[in-house]
Motif scaffolding. Sequence first.
Motif, PDB file in Angstrom:
ATOM      1  N   ARG A 247       8.987  15.520   8.251  1.00 44.99           N
ATOM      2  CA  ARG A 247      10.292  15.995   8.309  1.00 44.99           C
ATOM      3  C   ARG A 247      10.413  16.743   9.394  1.00 44.99           C
ATOM      4  O   ARG A 247       9.863  17.633   9.589  1.00 44.99           O
ATOM      5  CB  ARG A 247      11.098  16.703   7.140  1.00 44.99           C
ATOM      6  CG  ARG A 247      10.936  15.352   5.767  1.00 44.99           C
ATOM      7  CD  ARG A 247      11.634  16.034   4.634  1.00 44.99           C
ATOM      8  NE  ARG A 247      10.946  17.426   4.184  1.00 44.99           N
ATOM      9  CZ  ARG A 247      11.576  18.160   3.361  1.00 44.99           C
ATOM     10  NH1 ARG A 247      12.832  17.916   2.875  1.00 44.99           N
ATOM     11  NH2 ARG A 247      10.770  19.145   2.856  1.00 44.99           N
ATOM     12  N   SER A 277       6.007  20.134  -4.581  1.00 38.90           N
ATOM     13  CA  SER A 277       7.301  19.623  -5.490  1.00 38.90           C
ATOM     14  C   SER A 277       7.005  19.896  -6.910  1.00 38.90           C
ATOM     15  O   SER A 277       7.978  19.691  -7.746  1.00 38.90           O
ATOM     16  CB  SER A 277       7.690  18.202  -5.154  1.00 38.90           C
ATOM     17  OG  SER A 277       6.657  17.452  -5.363  1.00 38.90           O
ATOM     18  N   ALA A 344      13.535  25.018  -1.873  1.00 40.39           N
ATOM     19  CA  ALA A 344      13.643  25.587  -0.526  1.00 40.39           C
ATOM     20  C   ALA A 344      13.450  24.993   0.689  1.00 40.39           C
ATOM     21  O   ALA A 344      12.793  23.681   0.638  1.00 40.39           O
ATOM     22  CB  ALA A 344      12.526  26.720  -0.414  1.00 40.39           C
ATOM     23  N   TRP A 364      -0.468  16.990   1.215  1.00 41.60           N
ATOM     24  CA  TRP A 364      -0.489  16.491   2.428  1.00 41.60           C
ATOM     25  C   TRP A 364       0.823  16.738   3.386  1.00 41.60           C
ATOM     26  O   TRP A 364       0.807  16.971   4.522  1.00 41.60           O
ATOM     27  CB  TRP A 364      -0.994  15.056   2.569  1.00 41.60           C
ATOM     28  CG  TRP A 364      -1.616  14.740   3.978  1.00 41.60           C
ATOM     29  CD1 TRP A 364      -1.109  13.951   5.001  1.00 41.60           C
ATOM     30  CD2 TRP A 364      -2.681  15.522   4.631  1.00 41.60           C
ATOM     31  NE1 TRP A 364      -1.974  13.953   6.107  1.00 41.60           N
ATOM     32  CE2 TRP A 364      -3.000  14.929   6.207  1.00 41.60           C
ATOM     33  CE3 TRP A 364      -3.685  16.547   4.479  1.00 41.60           C
ATOM     34  CZ2 TRP A 364      -3.914  15.319   6.987  1.00 41.60           C
ATOM     35  CZ3 TRP A 364      -4.696  16.893   5.571  1.00 41.60           C
ATOM     36  CH2 TRP A 364      -4.691  16.333   6.470  1.00 41.60           C
ATOM     37  N   GLY A 365       1.854  16.621   2.690  1.00 44.21           N
ATOM     38  CA  GLY A 365       3.185  16.704   3.418  1.00 44.21           C
ATOM     39  C   GLY A 365       3.382  18.168   3.783  1.00 44.21           C
ATOM     40  O   GLY A 365       3.748  18.519   5.147  1.00 44.21           O
ATOM     41  N   SER A 366       2.989  19.067   2.899  1.00 41.08           N
ATOM     42  CA  SER A 366       3.053  20.764   3.245  1.00 41.08           C
ATOM     43  C   SER A 366       2.210  20.711   4.414  1.00 41.08           C
ATOM     44  O   SER A 366       2.461  21.700   5.111  1.00 41.08           O
ATOM     45  CB  SER A 366       2.874  21.229   1.989  1.00 41.08           C
ATOM     46  OG  SER A 366       3.783  21.152   0.995  1.00 41.08           O
ATOM     47  N   GLU A 369       3.414  19.631   7.500  1.00 43.35           N
ATOM     48  CA  GLU A 369       4.685  20.630   8.098  1.00 43.35           C
ATOM     49  C   GLU A 369       4.135  21.960   8.584  1.00 43.35           C
ATOM     50  O   GLU A 369       4.622  22.345   9.668  1.00 43.35           O
ATOM     51  CB  GLU A 369       5.486  20.540   6.657  1.00 43.35           C
ATOM     52  CG  GLU A 369       6.288  19.391   6.572  1.00 43.35           C
ATOM     53  CD  GLU A 369       6.917  19.362   5.015  1.00 43.35           C
ATOM     54  OE1 GLU A 369       7.651  18.345   4.888  1.00 43.35           O
ATOM     55  OE2 GLU A 369       6.942  20.521   4.353  1.00 43.35           O
ATOM     56  N   GLU A 385      -5.260  14.955  -4.766  1.00 41.49           N
ATOM     57  CA  GLU A 385      -6.352  15.072  -3.819  1.00 41.49           C
ATOM     58  C   GLU A 385      -6.417  16.495  -3.254  1.00 41.49           C
ATOM     59  O   GLU A 385      -7.240  16.571  -2.102  1.00 41.49           O
ATOM     60  CB  GLU A 385      -6.359  13.762  -2.955  1.00 41.49           C
ATOM     61  CG  GLU A 385      -5.469  14.051  -1.504  1.00 41.49           C
ATOM     62  CD  GLU A 385      -3.959  14.379  -1.697  1.00 41.49           C
ATOM     63  OE1 GLU A 385      -3.645  14.735  -2.688  1.00 41.49           O
ATOM     64  OE2 GLU A 385      -3.553  14.221  -0.689  1.00 41.49           O
TER      65      GLU A 385
HETATM   66  O1  LIG Z   1      10.798  24.158  -2.627  1.00 41.01           O
HETATM   67  C1  LIG Z   1      10.448  22.992  -1.961  1.00 41.01           C
HETATM   68  C2  LIG Z   1       9.235  22.568  -2.249  1.00 41.01           C
HETATM   69  C3  LIG Z   1       8.630  21.379  -1.835  1.00 41.01           C
HETATM   70  N1  LIG Z   1       9.644  20.981  -0.463  1.00 41.01           N
HETATM   71  C4  LIG Z   1       9.157  19.607   0.143  1.00 41.01           C
HETATM   72  O2  LIG Z   1       8.578  18.631  -0.871  1.00 41.01           O
HETATM   73  C5  LIG Z   1       7.551  18.021  -0.138  1.00 41.01           C
HETATM   74  C6  LIG Z   1       6.128  18.196  -0.973  1.00 41.01           C
HETATM   75  O3  LIG Z   1       5.189  17.094  -0.374  1.00 41.01           O
HETATM   76  P1  LIG Z   1       3.476  17.506  -0.308  1.00 41.01           P
HETATM   77  O4  LIG Z   1       3.423  18.918   0.154  1.00 41.01           O
HETATM   78  O5  LIG Z   1       2.979  16.536   0.184  1.00 41.01           O
HETATM   79  O6  LIG Z   1       3.441  17.876  -2.029  1.00 41.01           O
HETATM   80  P2  LIG Z   1       3.523  16.988  -3.321  1.00 41.01           P
HETATM   81  O7  LIG Z   1       4.824  16.580  -3.829  1.00 41.01           O
HETATM   82  O8  LIG Z   1       2.720  17.693  -4.316  1.00 41.01           O
HETATM   83  O9  LIG Z   1       2.896  15.577  -3.045  1.00 41.01           O
HETATM   84  C7  LIG Z   1       1.963  14.755  -3.710  1.00 41.01           C
HETATM   85  O10 LIG Z   1       1.827  13.562  -2.832  1.00 41.01           O
HETATM   86  C8  LIG Z   1       1.146  14.015  -1.610  1.00 41.01           C
HETATM   87  C9  LIG Z   1       1.239  12.952  -0.385  1.00 41.01           C
HETATM   88  O11 LIG Z   1       0.578  11.872  -0.906  1.00 41.01           O
HETATM   89  C10 LIG Z   1      -0.319  14.517  -1.879  1.00 41.01           C
HETATM   90  O12 LIG Z   1      -1.033  15.014  -0.744  1.00 41.01           O
HETATM   91  C11 LIG Z   1       0.056  15.549  -2.633  1.00 41.01           C
HETATM   92  O13 LIG Z   1      -1.562  16.015  -3.671  1.00 41.01           O
HETATM   93  C12 LIG Z   1       0.739  15.237  -4.140  1.00 41.01           C
HETATM   94  O14 LIG Z   1       0.848  16.125  -5.125  1.00 41.01           O
HETATM   95  C13 LIG Z   1       7.289  18.673   1.075  1.00 41.01           C
HETATM   96  O15 LIG Z   1       7.738  17.670   2.184  1.00 41.01           O
HETATM   97  C14 LIG Z   1       8.006  20.087   1.120  1.00 41.01           C
HETATM   98  O16 LIG Z   1       8.660  20.548   2.390  1.00 41.01           O
HETATM   99  C15 LIG Z   1      10.611  21.482  -0.118  1.00 41.01           C
HETATM  100  O17 LIG Z   1      11.416  20.998   0.744  1.00 41.01           O
HETATM  101  N2  LIG Z   1      10.845  22.584  -1.200  1.00 41.01           N
END
Ligand SMILES: O=c1ccn([C@@H]2O[C@H](COP(=O)(O)OP(=O)(O)O[C@H]3O[C@H](CO)[C@@H](O)[C@H](O)[C@H]3O)[C@@H](O)[C@H]2O)c(=O)[nH]1
Length: 471
Positions: A247, A277, A344, A364-366, A369, A385
């Motif tokens: 994003r 998340s 957030a 992996w998204g975090s 980012e 993972e």
């Molecule tokens: O307060 C918050 C918390 C999270 N996010 C966003 O939420 C997303 C979270 O994604 P990610 O970091 O990938 O975590 P998970 O939601 O836990 O993702 C699942 O999916 C991912 C991709 O397959 C795997 O790598 C993880 O292990 C799995 O838990 C990201 O874009 C963050 O920017 C926000 O914007 N605000």
Amino acid sequence: MDQPHALLVSSPGLGHLIPILELGNRLSSVLNVHVTILAVTSGSSSSTETEAIRAATERKACEIMELPSVDIDNLVEPDATVITKIVAKMRAMKPAVRNAVKSMKRKPIVMIVDLFGTELMSLADDVDDLTAKYVYIASHAWLLALVVYLPVLDKMVKGEYVEIEEPLKIPGCKPVGPKELIESMLYRSDRQYIEFLRIGLEIPMSNGVLVNTWEELQENTLTALREGGELSRIMKVPVYPIGPIVRTKRPVKKPICILEWLDMQPERSVVYVCLGSGGTLSFEQTMELAWGLELSGQRFVWVLRKPASYLGVSSSDDEHVSASLPEGFLNRTSGVGLVVTEWAPQVDILSHGSIGGFLSHCGWGSVLESLTKGVPIVAWPLYAEQWMNATLLTEEIGVAIRTSELPSKRIIGREEVASLVRKIVAEEDEEGKKIRVKAEEVRVSSERAWTQGGSSHRSILEWAKRCSLVS
Ligand SMILES: O=c1ccn([C@@H]2O[C@H](COP(=O)(O)OP(=O)(O)O[C@H]3O[C@H](CO)[C@@H](O)[C@H](O)[C@H]3O)[C@@H](O)[C@H]2O)c(=O)[nH]1
């Protein structure tokens, strides 16, 4: 002439929805194709998923349809794992996805599913124009290698994987030790393990795989997946590294108090703490983390949202969240730190110049980012993972430090938290300096991958030509 049409299907959970929304956006803008996204969400309780869909719809890059959720209570045990529930939901949604595709006036020519949607690929056989089916791995190439190699490991390894003495060898890749197992491998009799075995067999039945990494970040693993050798023979189909797809920062419509607070802090001085998340900590661990942040003397933004399960069901309230902090913590750290109990604006936070480090669960998204902003990481892997991700970041890429033990195995004490945070943010630490330099190199490399003629840009064009999305 009609634009070629690509269909994307996302599985429930923000960690799966966001990557598909972003992929759709990228396909539409780079290839100028028509994109429809069918979003299978967790159900009506997930306002964050609804908000993500709303924001993506506003961009007008893709047509997005949220498919009404189906009840799976009679299909899974009440205590089934999150993965088992996600897979069961995707299976139950098959008729709805079929109907949605059949009712489309302009039929898609390509279908892309995520890791948990591989069973839906068979729908392509029922739709005339739908000639190609691809899998999008929103994670990295090492995970892809492990999943497609799992059916081999299943025959080779006796007993539970957690009891292995030697790390699991995957041809051409870093071996997978007990600290890198994916959560679904912990108990072989668990249904989620059986589902992963099936997914491992189904991926090579696609026409190819898109993966959210880039050539320069994981060259060895990508080579093993593609060129000669046992792993590529198992993989069978082409692998296209097209990342990082993340994003981007949003245009600010109204003042956001976290960002205003960050504006007042010195450059690269703040550690951002967020466990994704769905990541939550025990009461005891939350206490230690709080004491550790205070002890570190560093500035922080801590996203301590109310604990929520991955499928969006809240299990606590805001008051409970504050009650899990040490007495007087908020007063003592006021001015130095911010505790945020809501969702957030993570990308905006990580893009801010005053952020110097990210204590992350390593979803992996975090991770992407963070890396695309050159922010080094304190790895705090929790589930899925994420153990693998933490090893990849610390031992292979060199952009993170990690806790001495997996946080799921024991409480990480306050002294350790303080030391990790200081290492990553404070200027004087040698190890931290090295990691920061590496993080900046990776940022530059991530940018190059997506410039005109960069590795991921070339890769996506090659894929698009192969499936006739562009000529
Ligand atoms: O307060 C918050 C918390 C999270 N996010 C966003 O939420 C997303 C979270 O994604 P990610 O970091 O990938 O975590 P998970 O939601 O836990 O993702 C699942 O999916 C991912 C991709 O397959 C795997 O790598 C993880 O292990 C799995 O838990 C990201 O874009 C963050 O920017 C926000 O914007 N605000």
